[in-house]
Write an enzyme that holds these catalytic residues in place. Structure first.
Site, PDB file in Angstrom:
ATOM      1  N   GLU A 103       1.170  -1.419  -0.338  1.00 10.11           N
ATOM      2  CA  GLU A 103       0.223   0.011  -0.057  1.00 10.11           C
ATOM      3  C   GLU A 103       1.361   1.407   0.054  1.00 10.11           C
ATOM      4  OE1 GLU A 103      -2.148   0.257   3.659  1.00 10.11           O
ATOM      5  OE2 GLU A 103      -3.553   2.086   2.589  1.00 10.11           O
ATOM      6  N   ARG A 124       5.364 -12.961   9.219  1.00 11.62           N
ATOM      7  CA  ARG A 124       6.539 -11.502   8.826  1.00 11.62           C
ATOM      8  C   ARG A 124       7.597 -11.523   9.815  1.00 11.62           C
ATOM      9  NH1 ARG A 124       2.042  -7.117  10.104  1.00 11.62           N
ATOM     10  NH2 ARG A 124       2.905  -6.325   8.926  1.00 11.62           N
ATOM     11  N   LYS A 150       4.386  -0.110   9.931  1.00 14.49           N
ATOM     12  CA  LYS A 150       4.207   1.728   9.801  1.00 14.49           C
ATOM     13  C   LYS A 150       3.922   2.679  10.869  1.00 14.49           C
ATOM     14  CE  LYS A 150       2.864  -0.395   5.353  1.00 14.49           C
ATOM     15  NZ  LYS A 150       2.211  -0.189   3.998  1.00 14.49           N
TER      16      LYS A 150
END
Length: 567
Positions: free
Chosen positions: A44, A268, A278
RNA sequence: AGCCCGGUGGUGUAAUGGCAGCACAACGGAUUUUGAUUCCGUUAGUCUGGGUUCAAAUCCCGGCCGGGCUUCCA
């Protein structure tokens, strides 16, 4: 200056397998989709890529390469309120820098029209409806993980009414939040994402690519799987938190009878002393706790690159950590070691003194100097040699002298003899101090017979010191970095605490008058060297010919530090 | 708590019913004109209880522990 060569560790012969590659290999062997492999990396564009994304990039692009497939770069740009073009540019730079090239550059926003048509199709099938409840109502009706949700009062609207409302939503007739489009699945599902998930919300916000063409935007679940399907992605690889979304991913594809992309999930990356979300990285940038997205202390690819990391080191790191479904935490030292491994074979050696202590060679003729040969790499002659000027006055590292050395200290002390790298043996005869008793200067004598660093009489010294000449050395700014956080898990904070409380106040130390050997005067941003006995350093982007600036990428392993701290 | 997913030395991983191996870390030694590199060695592991089997890290059941889900974020 670092040497270009392919890293043996990257050879396919040592190719490790993980459970995802096993699945892909099996599909190829069985001829699924004609043996075709199509992956995608779907960021994104609302932040910079970080080392965690590198794991995903290496996986997605790596699989495409290894199985003769293709990998698209796809921007998941379905939320215009958070996304910007700045981010898509940085993401493209980062992927290329890591060493990968995508097949197609895609945007979820390119599929808005198709997505809209499919949404109408679902409405016509009675599988989607417009809900006119408020955000709060919808939230309440969703239930909790323990209790089933309750159906919305709008759930049984007619197809005609739904179509009419949805078209008017698209036409911009309603304000934000007035309606949403929902899939009609199962409000009692144990899996929350199946409780009539929202497909579209009204958002009168211009989009960085579609401008104000749209005022309804698709949600992740509705956009992502369909985008995969449009691109005929065979293996849609994502992280574990999307695992629970997989039934919904499959549901949309099944109802639409479109290309059956399949989703696979892996854990992850978590690293000690690092935050990876983020949101938190944004917070560090906006709160000025770091100098920006590319601050060399940041785990962003931009930061790590500026710090001095190489794409090879990061790729090797990703290979080392593997791919599994176990959410563990990798030691930061594994990453650091990957860099040392890479730079050890490729970085030229230089000498630099960070904390200078002046040494006068009292028996060296005044006003004279000479040039000595120094190897650019101790284990690889092909790197060649350079000349280093030597004279009567030198700088050594203050840390390399102790007036009253403990038994395990091998370096210089009163009456002791050590070797100056590529130069001579020197012996310390006199310690000069200022009024406060601080050592300001050392008076030494050198042995002319030991030129180059070997004694003809065979005598040995226990230490070799790096040094630079006072006269010909150049000054530079050197930035020493340490962990950004002082604890292994920065997110672990007491009630009411904040991860920023764990910031390491000493994560950056700036030395503005380091002394460098003269060959370091002509360098370019990004050049990497090993400063002997100190670590690997990278020329910063702010470096100029007048004022060179070096970032310390990583220290060398330091046994003496360990010995010292153990006492 | 309900649903989903996991659990192999300190850490990250391999072994896919048949000798528990590798890397990082730690520790010891050799070599060394970087206390680096390189080389050799040591310590140390299948969460737990049952079951299936000639044989289980692996298959089955229970427990324990960890992660994820309860955004009109992705």
């Amino acid at each position: 200056m670092s040497k270009e060569n392919s890293n043996a560790a990257e050879d396919a012969s040592s190719k490790p397998v993980d459970f995802i590659r096993e699945i892909v290999a099996r599909d190829v062997a069985e001829g699924t989709h004609g043996g075709r492999v199509q992956t995608r990396f779907p960021p994104e564009p609302n932040g910079y890529l970080h080392i965690g994304h590198a794991k995903s990039i290496c996986l997605n692009f790596g699989i495409a390469q290894e199985f003769g497939g293709k990998c698209n770069l796809r921007f998941d740009d379905t939320n215009p309120s958070k996304e910007e073009t700045e981010y898509v540019d940085s993401i493209k730079d980062d992927v290329r820098w890591l060493g990968f090239e995508w097949d197609q550059e895609c945007y979820a926003s390119d599929y808005f029209e198709q997505l809209y048509d499919w949404a109408e199709e679902l409405i016509k099938q009675g599988l989607a409806y417009v809900d006119s409840g408020t955000l709060e109502e919808i939230r309440e009706q969703r239930g909790t993980v323990n209790e089933p949700g309750t159906p919305s009062q709008y759930r049984d609207r007619s197809v005609e009414e739904n179509l009419d409302l949805f078209r008017r939503m698209k036409a911009g007739e309603f304000p934000n939040g007035a309606h949403v489009l929902r899939a009609k699945i199962d409000m009692a599902a144990g899996n929350m994402s199946l409780r009539d998930p929202i497909m579209y919300r009204i958002m009168h916000t211009p989009h960085h690519r579609t401008g104000d063409k749209w005022c309804i935007y698709p949600m992740y679940d509705w956009a992502h799987g369909q985008s995969d399907s449009i691109e005929e992605v065979t293996h849609s690889i994502c992280t574990l938190e999307f695992e629970i979304h997989r039934p919904l991913y499959d549901w949309y594809i099944a109802q639409l009878r479109i290309f059956p992309s399949r989703q696979y999930e892996f854990a992850r990356l978590n690293l000690t002393y690092t935050v990876m979300s983020k949101r938190r990285l944004l917070e560090l940038v906006q709160g000025k706790h770091v100098a920006g997205w590319d601050d060399p202390r940041m785990p962003t690819l931009a930061g790590i690159r500026r710090r001095g990391y190489t794409p090879e080191a990061i790729r090797n790191f990703c290979r080392t950590i593997g791919v599994t479904k176990y959410s563990g935490t990798t030691d930061l030292s594994v990453l650091e070691n990957a860099l040392r491994d890479d730079l050890n074979t490729r970085a030229e050696r230089r000498m630099a003194v960070l904390d200078p202590l002046k040494v006068v060679i009292t028996n060296y003729p005044e006003g004279e100097s000479e040039e000595l040969d120094a190897a650019n790499h101790p284990a690889d002659e092909s790197f060649g040699t350079r000349k280093v000027p030597f004279g009567r006055e030198l700088y050594i590292e203050r840390e390399d002298f102790m007036e009253d050395p403990p038994k395990k200290f091998f370096r210089l002390g009163p009456g002791r003899e050590v070797r100056l790298r590529y130069a001579y043996f020197v012996r310390c005869n006199e310690v000069i101090k200022d009024a406060d008793g601080n050592v300001t200067e050392l008076h030494c004598t050198y042995d002319p017979e030991t030129k180059g660093g070997n004694a003809p009489d065979g005598r040995k010294v226990k230490a070799t010191l790096h040094w630079v000449p006072v006269e010909q050395s150049i000054e530079a700014e050197v930035r020493l970095y340490d962990h950004l956080f002082r604890v292994e898990n920065p997110s672990d904070v007491p009630e009411g605490g904040d991860f920023k409380d764990n910031l390491n106040p000493e994560s950056l130390q700036i030395i503005d008058n380091a002394k460098l050997e003269p060959t370091l005067g002509n360098v370019n941003p990004g050049d990497k060297f090993q400063f002997e006995r100190l670590g690997y350093f990278c020329v910063d982007k702010t470096s100029t010919a007048e004022k060179p600036v070096f970032n310390r990428a990583v220290t060398l392993k330091d046994t003496w530090q360990k010995v010292k701290s153990k006492g």
